[in-house]
Design a protein around this motif. Structure first.
Motif, mmCIF file in Angstrom:
data_model
loop_
_atom_site.group_PDB
_atom_site.id
_atom_site.type_symbol
_atom_site.label_atom_id
_atom_site.label_comp_id
_atom_site.label_asym_id
_atom_site.label_seq_id
_atom_site.Cartn_x
_atom_site.Cartn_y
_atom_site.Cartn_z
ATOM 1 N N GLY A 144 0.732 -1.253 -0.117
ATOM 2 C CA GLY A 144 -0.090 -0.010 -0.026
ATOM 3 C C GLY A 144 0.839 1.348 0.164
ATOM 4 N N SER A 147 -0.512 3.649 -4.488
ATOM 5 C CA SER A 147 -1.841 3.220 -4.734
ATOM 6 C C SER A 147 -1.858 3.120 -6.184
ATOM 7 C CB SER A 147 -2.580 4.765 -4.523
ATOM 8 O OG SER A 147 -2.396 5.538 -5.849
ATOM 9 N N PRO A 148 -2.960 1.906 -6.605
ATOM 10 C CA PRO A 148 -3.290 1.460 -7.744
ATOM 11 C C PRO A 148 -3.437 2.746 -8.712
ATOM 12 C CG PRO A 148 -4.349 0.340 -6.147
ATOM 13 C CD PRO A 148 -3.681 1.307 -5.446
ATOM 14 N N GLU A 149 -3.850 3.665 -8.132
ATOM 15 C CA GLU A 149 -4.151 4.716 -9.457
ATOM 16 C C GLU A 149 -2.894 5.436 -9.544
ATOM 17 O OE1 GLU A 149 -5.813 4.878 -5.889
ATOM 18 O OE2 GLU A 149 -6.933 3.400 -6.889
ATOM 19 N N GLU A 152 -1.065 3.276 -12.072
ATOM 20 C CA GLU A 152 -1.425 3.127 -13.260
ATOM 21 C C GLU A 152 -1.227 4.246 -14.390
ATOM 22 O OE1 GLU A 152 -5.713 2.602 -13.056
ATOM 23 O OE2 GLU A 152 -5.528 0.350 -12.623
ATOM 24 N N ASP A 174 -7.107 -7.055 -11.421
ATOM 25 C CA ASP A 174 -7.314 -5.623 -11.052
ATOM 26 C C ASP A 174 -6.191 -5.315 -10.101
ATOM 27 O OD1 ASP A 174 -8.197 -3.426 -9.720
ATOM 28 O OD2 ASP A 174 -10.153 -4.171 -9.561
ATOM 29 N N ASP A 176 -6.095 -3.091 -7.858
ATOM 30 C CA ASP A 176 -6.647 -3.059 -6.295
ATOM 31 C C ASP A 176 -6.414 -4.245 -5.561
ATOM 32 O OD1 ASP A 176 -7.521 -0.342 -6.768
ATOM 33 O OD2 ASP A 176 -9.401 -0.934 -7.559
ATOM 34 N N GLN A 177 -6.476 -5.267 -6.295
ATOM 35 C CA GLN A 177 -6.358 -6.720 -5.388
ATOM 36 C C GLN A 177 -4.980 -7.021 -5.091
ATOM 37 O OE1 GLN A 177 -9.425 -8.493 -4.932
ATOM 38 N NE2 GLN A 177 -10.087 -6.488 -5.627
ATOM 39 N N ARG A 179 -2.913 -5.529 -3.028
ATOM 40 C CA ARG A 179 -2.509 -5.188 -1.519
ATOM 41 C C ARG A 179 -2.514 -6.366 -0.669
ATOM 42 N NH1 ARG A 179 -2.972 -0.460 2.692
ATOM 43 N NH2 ARG A 179 -1.775 -1.725 4.052
#
Ligand SMILES: [Zn+2]
Length: 413
Positions: A144, A147-149, A152, A174, A176-177, A179
């Motif tokens: 973490g 961040s995924p954002e 990207e 994804d 988001d998965q 972490r």
């Protein structure tokens, strides 16, 4: 339990992995998500499956190979490192921790050991910043810390985004998965070459890392006024390079006077515009890298630099902008894991040196979500990130054995 490391096999595997390279041997170049990297990943996955490990790959390519314990729901004991390599590198950086970790698991299996906690080998994606400009990409996402954002938005020098590159490489999940949940790991221990000369100089077999230093990095832009080197009098100048020189020396002075040898600061890039012998520099760009094992001490250097920017800007009538790119916190290693490692060293009569990791590794980021420690083995002359990087089979064997002992200790209770 009688543990035996199959050293011949580990060494032949290190050689085999080094053949997946985009450079002429002995140099190794393996950049994340290139065809070469994907072939190396497939080879690695097959090795793990041969050992009976359950392999999963997450959306950014972090690879987990699990030896399931008698209590499958209990937090896992992790080990691992990375297999990507910067251009023209050697074959040991990262790789020793991955193949040594795999052999440690196989040695425990051969000895008839049964772990309570699952033991899991983790191969991190893109520890090296070569392609996307950010080091420890995989472990930053796992912990973490990125961040995924933000991940990207990363792009390589060809304009390909991380998202495109990973999807093309077949990792379509994804982000988001990625972490890991807090409590996923009971402990994480990374075996790695030292990448410095201390173990060799002091004649010690292994290094037990007690803390990992962390860098802060900045980009500094100085803008003054250009002009003819002959025509503009000294009293009339706003020379951007002279201002930058003051700031660079201020950084050095702040690091030197911190009171600890662990504080280091470096200006590694300095670009001067327009860069002509007879033209007063109007713009200068330089980078600052400050590292320490202590966050307060490191951040004091940053404050000194900021104050120097303010004062120099006012006194010399130049504009100074300092942009903080990252400021990761250092980490302390978990005493319980360091204790398990030192017990193992003592059991086998291996000399060891408690030490600081001055380079940072994936373990720094895993420390945000799990207790971590690192085990260093010597590398010849401290050379790393170059083709003549070398660690002796004997030292690799010792490191792998101590790792196996520690994994046993950590996974049984
Ligand atoms: Zn490494």
């Amino acid at each position: 339990m009688n543990l035996a490391i199959d050293l011949e096999r580990v060494i032949s595997e290190i050689d085999a992995l080094s053949a997946f390279s985009d450079a002429e041997p002995p140099a190794v170049t393996r950049i994340v998500f290139t065809l070469t990297d994907l072939k190396a990943r497939a080879w690695m996955k097959a090795r793990c499956e041969q050992a009976g490990l359950a392999v999963r790959v997450d959306a950014v390519g972090n690879t987990f190979a699990r030896w399931i314990g008698s209590d499958p729901a209990a937090p896992v004991v992790g080990t691992g490192s990375h297999i990507d390599a910067i251009p023209n590198a050697g074959k040991y950086d990262g790789v020793v921790g991955v193949l040594g970790g795999l052999e440690a698991i196989r040695a425990l299996q051969r000895a008839g050991f049964r772990p309570k906690h699952s033991i899991e080998l983790l191969v991190f994606t893109s520890e090296e910043p070569t392609r996307f400009g950010v080091g420890c990409l995989g472990s930053r996402l796992l912990s973490g810390s990125l961040s995924p954002e933000d991940a990207e938005k990363l792009t390589d020098s060809q304009g390909a985004s991380l998202d495109q590159a990973r999807r093309q490489a077949g990792m379509t999940g994804d982000l988001d998965q990625v972490r890991l949940l807090n409590g996923y790991h009971k402990a994480f221990v990374e075996l790695h070459i030292e990448q410095g000369p201390l173990l060799e100089q002091q004649g010690k077999s292994l290094g037990l890392v007690e803390r990992i230093a962390a860098p802060a990095s900045l980009r500094v832009h100085v803008e003054g006024t250009g002009g003819h080197a002959g025509a503009v009098l000294m009293s009339q100048r706003q020379d951007a390079l002279c201002a930058a020189a003051e700031l660079i020396l201020a950084v050095e002075q702040a690091a030197r006077s911190s009171g600890s040898v662990d504080t280091v600061a470096t200006v590694g890039i300095c670009d001067v515009f327009p860069g002509a012998v007879n033209s007063i520099p109007s713009k200068v760009y330089f980078t600052v890298d400050v590292r320490d094992t202590d966050l307060q001490r490191r951040d004091r250097v940053l404050r000194v630099l900021n104050e120097a920017c303010r004062q120099t800007s006012a006194r010399r009538q130049v504009a100074v902008q300092a942009e903080l790119l990252n400021a990761d916190a250092p980490a302390d290693c978990a005493t319980a894991i360091v204790g398990a490692l030192s017990q193992a060293c003592k059991k086998h009569g291996f000399s060891f040196l408690p030490m600081t990791s001055r380079a940072y590794h994936d373990s720094l980021f895993i420390s945000r979500i799990a207790p971590v420690a690192m085990l260093f083995i010597p590398c010849r002359n401290g050379y790393s990130h170059r083709p003549d990087e070398y660690a002796s089979p004997e030292d690799i064997g010792k490191g792998t054995l101590v790792l196996a002992e520690a994994l046993a200790t950590l996974s049984c209770a």
